[in-house]
Design a protein around this motif. Structure first.
Motif, mmCIF file in Angstrom:
data_model
loop_
_atom_site.group_PDB
_atom_site.id
_atom_site.type_symbol
_atom_site.label_atom_id
_atom_site.label_comp_id
_atom_site.label_asym_id
_atom_site.label_seq_id
_atom_site.Cartn_x
_atom_site.Cartn_y
_atom_site.Cartn_z
ATOM 1 N N MET A 90 0.768 -1.146 -0.007
ATOM 2 C CA MET A 90 0.029 0.025 -0.112
ATOM 3 C C MET A 90 0.953 1.244 -0.014
ATOM 4 O O MET A 90 1.745 1.377 0.551
ATOM 5 N N SER A 91 0.475 2.218 -0.824
ATOM 6 C CA SER A 91 1.350 3.462 -0.660
ATOM 7 C C SER A 91 0.097 4.635 -0.456
ATOM 8 O O SER A 91 -0.689 4.752 -1.533
ATOM 9 N N GLY A 92 0.174 5.201 0.371
ATOM 10 C CA GLY A 92 -0.797 6.314 0.539
ATOM 11 C C GLY A 92 -0.174 7.807 1.031
ATOM 12 O O GLY A 92 -0.861 8.399 1.503
ATOM 13 N N SER A 93 0.966 7.771 0.546
ATOM 14 C CA SER A 93 1.545 9.096 1.162
ATOM 15 C C SER A 93 1.864 9.957 -0.056
ATOM 16 O O SER A 93 2.007 9.608 -1.256
ATOM 17 N N ALA A 94 1.992 11.132 0.137
ATOM 18 C CA ALA A 94 2.152 12.237 -0.885
ATOM 19 C C ALA A 94 3.697 12.745 -1.119
ATOM 20 O O ALA A 94 4.555 12.585 -0.078
ATOM 21 N N ALA A 95 3.726 13.148 -2.155
ATOM 22 C CA ALA A 95 5.371 13.605 -2.534
ATOM 23 C C ALA A 95 5.155 14.893 -2.362
ATOM 24 O O ALA A 95 5.100 16.170 -3.009
ATOM 25 N N LEU B 261 -2.005 0.408 -3.556
ATOM 26 C CA LEU B 261 -1.570 -0.947 -3.357
ATOM 27 C C LEU B 261 -0.638 -1.515 -4.091
ATOM 28 O O LEU B 261 0.423 -2.097 -3.886
ATOM 29 N N VAL B 262 -0.657 -1.063 -5.571
ATOM 30 C CA VAL B 262 0.234 -1.834 -6.653
ATOM 31 C C VAL B 262 1.075 -0.778 -6.881
ATOM 32 O O VAL B 262 2.076 -1.165 -7.502
ATOM 33 N N LEU B 263 1.251 0.250 -6.291
ATOM 34 C CA LEU B 263 2.423 1.494 -6.933
ATOM 35 C C LEU B 263 3.716 0.875 -6.381
ATOM 36 O O LEU B 263 4.728 0.857 -6.927
ATOM 37 N N PRO B 264 4.163 0.421 -5.145
ATOM 38 C CA PRO B 264 5.198 0.111 -4.699
ATOM 39 C C PRO B 264 5.610 -1.122 -5.604
ATOM 40 O O PRO B 264 6.951 -1.300 -5.850
ATOM 41 N N TYR B 265 4.896 -1.934 -5.924
ATOM 42 C CA TYR B 265 5.166 -3.040 -6.958
ATOM 43 C C TYR B 265 5.763 -2.628 -8.277
ATOM 44 O O TYR B 265 6.389 -2.963 -8.880
ATOM 45 N N LEU B 266 4.735 -1.791 -8.973
ATOM 46 C CA LEU B 266 5.140 -1.095 -10.339
ATOM 47 C C LEU B 266 6.471 -0.157 -10.108
ATOM 48 O O LEU B 266 7.054 -0.298 -11.028
ATOM 49 N N SER C 155 5.981 5.636 -3.527
ATOM 50 C CA SER C 155 6.127 4.334 -3.536
ATOM 51 C C SER C 155 6.840 3.661 -2.475
ATOM 52 O O SER C 155 7.082 2.419 -2.560
ATOM 53 N N ASP C 156 7.238 4.469 -1.645
ATOM 54 C CA ASP C 156 7.861 3.991 -0.412
ATOM 55 C C ASP C 156 7.074 2.962 0.374
ATOM 56 O O ASP C 156 5.888 3.110 0.379
#
Length: 395
Positions: free
Chosen positions: A1-6, A138-143, A79-80
């Motif tokens: 899961m990635s829920g944080s902002a840059a 959810l998928v961003l860290p894997y991408l 994606s952290d």
């Protein structure tokens, strides 16, 4: 899961925040414009059956408005590995509102239509985007681990259209169809493209002229060939929620239609951002509250859509302009402070009882909503002793 902002890239609090960083009005202006287009698209839909101009406007809006929203949301995601607080925000900012508003829609349909089919796996009307945001994160860290994440997401988007078993369950069809745009937003932030080319300040007149020209050309084709678009069900193609076969695209090259739509959406999304005002305006701060508009506007439009008010046998020249004005008024009104104060428990629930550590449900002083809008919470700040050490850059 990635829920944080840059946060370092144009996501700081309004004005000059605690870290002395200036908030970039562009993103709030863009979010507000996007949410107005969302309301407009839903409001004008009933006019498209009898009006070529309304259909042309509808197709133009749907070609890019949700892709652009996905790009902006991706831009403020990272994606952290998420912290505990960031994971909790997925539950409080996405899952909880989704369950609440699904329950409200079930109740509404039962009271108005005398039928109800409670099913959390089948999102009602606009709620699919909440699930999409959750899956995106959810998928961003894997991408991010892949060598060519943009290319892979385009392949995924094209491929799912050939698979009839991927449908609206948990909005997987739309989520995977629009995944390239969310990934594009993250990629732009990850590689600092906006800052590297100084795109927040450098905006030549000829860039705006080209952007306007692109919209004019697409809008003209959308209107001029309205009958052809009706015959091929283009409106349904733009929803990304059916297989190619269900849309009539039984040929092996049906994915080429989606590829063309992805390319047009990409071009128009860039053109859209090129036209967005860069400065601070009286209405800019309303772009911080797009989730209120997104979740509430369907209840405002529902009676107008169901009683036939938004569809007449012979639309007059006044009908479409009136709906456009109505859409803008509804979007702006639902983002105002009185509305936010009344509906905050529904849109921003904080169920402390849900967590083993009730502090995970507290409202932060500064935070991002699920669409990536960084803003100040309107609740009084908590005492320093009760604040988390996490920098709260999550969404």
């Amino acid at each position: 899961m990635s829920g944080s902002a840059a946060a370092p890239i144009g996501a700081t609090p309004a004005g000059t925040g605690a870290r002395g960083k200036r908030r970039e009005p562009l993103w709030d202006n863009a979010r507000l414009a996007c949410i107005v287009l969302v309301v407009l698209g839903h409001a004008v839909q009933r006019l498209t059956y009898d009006s070529d101009i309304a259909l042309g406007l509808y197709l133009l809006v749907y070609t890019f408005h949700m892709p652009a929203f996905a790009v902006i949301s991706g831009y403020f995601s990272k994606s952290d590995s998420p912290s505990r607080t960031q994971m909790a925000r997925v539950l409080t900012d996405i899952v909880a509102p989704y369950v609440i508003f699904e329950a409200l829609w079930t109740l509404t349909k039962w009271l108005v239509e005398g039928r109800a089919n409670p099913n959390l796996t089948q999102p009602s009307w606009t709620l699919w985007f909440l699930l999409a945001l959750g899956i995106f994160r959810l998928v961003l860290p894997y991408l991010a681990l892949l060598k060519w994440p943009l290319l892979w997401t385009v392949v995924i988007s094209l491929t799912v259209g050939y698979l009839p078993n991927i449908d609206s369950t948990l909005s997987l069809d739309r989520t995977l169809g629009l995944l390239p745009f969310f990934t594009l937003g993250w990629w732009l932030a990850h590689h600092r493209i906006v800052h590297r080319f100084d795109l927040l300040r450098r905006r030549r007149w000829w860039v705006r002229a080209i952007a306007l020209g692109m919209f004019a050309v697409v809008g003209f084709f959308a209107w001029f060939f309205a009958d052809a678009w009706r015959d091929m069900n283009l409106r349904d193609w733009l929803q990304y929620d059916e297989s190619y076969a269900d849309l009539g695209g039984t040929e092996w090259w049906a994915g080429g239609v989606r590829l063309a739509l992805l390319a047009i959406a990409f071009v128009l999304s860039i053109a859209f951002l090129a036209l967005i005002p860069r400065g601070q305006h009286r209405w800019t701060h309303l772009g911080q509250y797009t989730m209120y508009v997104y979740l509430l506007h369907s209840f405002v439009l529902y009676p107008f859509r169901e009683n036939g008010f938004l569809r007449t046998a012979e639309p007059t020249w006044l009908a479409l302009p009136s709906v456009v004005v109505l859409s803008v008024v509804v979007a702006l009104a639902l983002a105002t402070r009185p509305v936010r104060r009344v509906f905050r428990p529904l849109v921003e629930p904080r169920p402390r009882w849900l967590f083993a550590d009730p502090g995970l449900a507290d409202r932060e002083g500064r935070r991002n909503d699920p669409t990536g809008s960084r803003r100040d919470a309107e609740a009084p700040p908590r005492p320093a002793a009760h604040r988390h050490a996490d920098p709260r850059q999550n969404g």
